[in-house]
Scaffold this motif. Sequence first.
Motif, PDB file in Angstrom:
ATOM      1  N   MET A   1      -8.268   1.310  12.346  1.00 24.14           N
ATOM      2  CA  MET A   1      -7.260   2.331  12.152  1.00 24.14           C
ATOM      3  C   MET A   1      -7.628   3.628  12.883  1.00 24.14           C
ATOM      4  O   MET A   1      -6.748   4.276  13.436  1.00 24.14           O
ATOM      5  N   ARG A   2      -8.914   3.964  12.908  1.00 20.90           N
ATOM      6  CA  ARG A   2      -9.346   5.179  13.605  1.00 20.90           C
ATOM      7  C   ARG A   2      -9.072   5.077  15.102  1.00 20.90           C
ATOM      8  O   ARG A   2      -8.721   6.072  15.730  1.00 20.90           O
ATOM      9  N   ASP A   3      -9.250   3.882  15.656  1.00 24.10           N
ATOM     10  CA  ASP A   3      -8.992   3.698  17.085  1.00 24.10           C
ATOM     11  C   ASP A   3      -7.522   3.925  17.422  1.00 24.10           C
ATOM     12  O   ASP A   3      -7.198   4.547  18.431  1.00 24.10           O
ATOM     13  N   VAL A   7      -6.207   6.844  19.943  1.00 27.53           N
ATOM     14  CA  VAL A   7      -5.400   6.538  21.127  1.00 27.53           C
ATOM     15  C   VAL A   7      -4.053   7.249  21.044  1.00 27.53           C
ATOM     16  O   VAL A   7      -3.551   7.766  22.053  1.00 27.53           O
ATOM     17  N   SER A   8      -3.464   7.291  19.874  1.00 29.20           N
ATOM     18  CA  SER A   8      -2.176   7.983  19.704  1.00 29.20           C
ATOM     19  C   SER A   8      -2.304   9.472  19.993  1.00 29.20           C
ATOM     20  O   SER A   8      -1.453  10.053  20.672  1.00 29.20           O
ATOM     21  N   ILE A   9      -3.357  10.093  19.491  1.00 26.47           N
ATOM     22  CA  ILE A   9      -3.571  11.522  19.745  1.00 26.47           C
ATOM     23  C   ILE A   9      -3.821  11.768  21.230  1.00 26.47           C
ATOM     24  O   ILE A   9      -3.277  12.720  21.811  1.00 26.47           O
ATOM     25  N   ALA A  10      -4.597  10.908  21.870  1.00 23.91           N
ATOM     26  CA  ALA A  10      -4.850  11.051  23.307  1.00 23.91           C
ATOM     27  C   ALA A  10      -3.557  10.897  24.104  1.00 23.91           C
ATOM     28  O   ALA A  10      -3.296  11.647  25.052  1.00 23.91           O
ATOM     29  N   PHE A  11      -2.726   9.927  23.728  1.00 25.88           N
ATOM     30  CA  PHE A  11      -1.448   9.713  24.414  1.00 25.88           C
ATOM     31  C   PHE A  11      -0.536  10.929  24.258  1.00 25.88           C
ATOM     32  O   PHE A  11       0.083  11.382  25.223  1.00 25.88           O
ATOM     33  N   ILE A  12      -0.452  11.464  23.058  1.00 24.33           N
ATOM     34  CA  ILE A  12       0.382  12.651  22.813  1.00 24.33           C
ATOM     35  C   ILE A  12      -0.144  13.843  23.612  1.00 24.33           C
ATOM     36  O   ILE A  12       0.640  14.606  24.195  1.00 24.33           O
ATOM     37  N   PHE A  13      -1.455  13.990  23.695  1.00 25.56           N
ATOM     38  CA  PHE A  13      -2.044  15.076  24.474  1.00 25.56           C
ATOM     39  C   PHE A  13      -1.708  14.947  25.957  1.00 25.56           C
ATOM     40  O   PHE A  13      -1.327  15.922  26.611  1.00 25.56           O
TER      41      PHE A  13
END
Length: 91
Positions: A1-3, A7-13
């Motif tokens: 779940m942390r991964d 990845v979602s936060i990196a994509f949004i950034f």
Amino acid sequence: MRDIIAVSIAFIFVMFLFWHMRLHYMNLFFAVWGYRIFTVEAKIGTTEMDRKRNRFVTYAVISRRHFIPDDDALTGYRVGGRVLFDKAEDD
């Protein structure tokens, strides 16, 4: 779940950076769907006096065409700033 969250936060950034730097027209999905990006120079202004001047402005044009001929009029939608989305179909 942390991964997945990381990845979602990196994509949004990355999406935020592309939008903030006005690079939203450089999109992988456009390339997959067959769109190309052109840099086009056009004369500034719409009055007769402006047309006689040799001042140009640069636009990024997203199109399905393989090339855009010189002196060809473009019709389309403004995505933002100096980015245009061409309505013409592939030639």
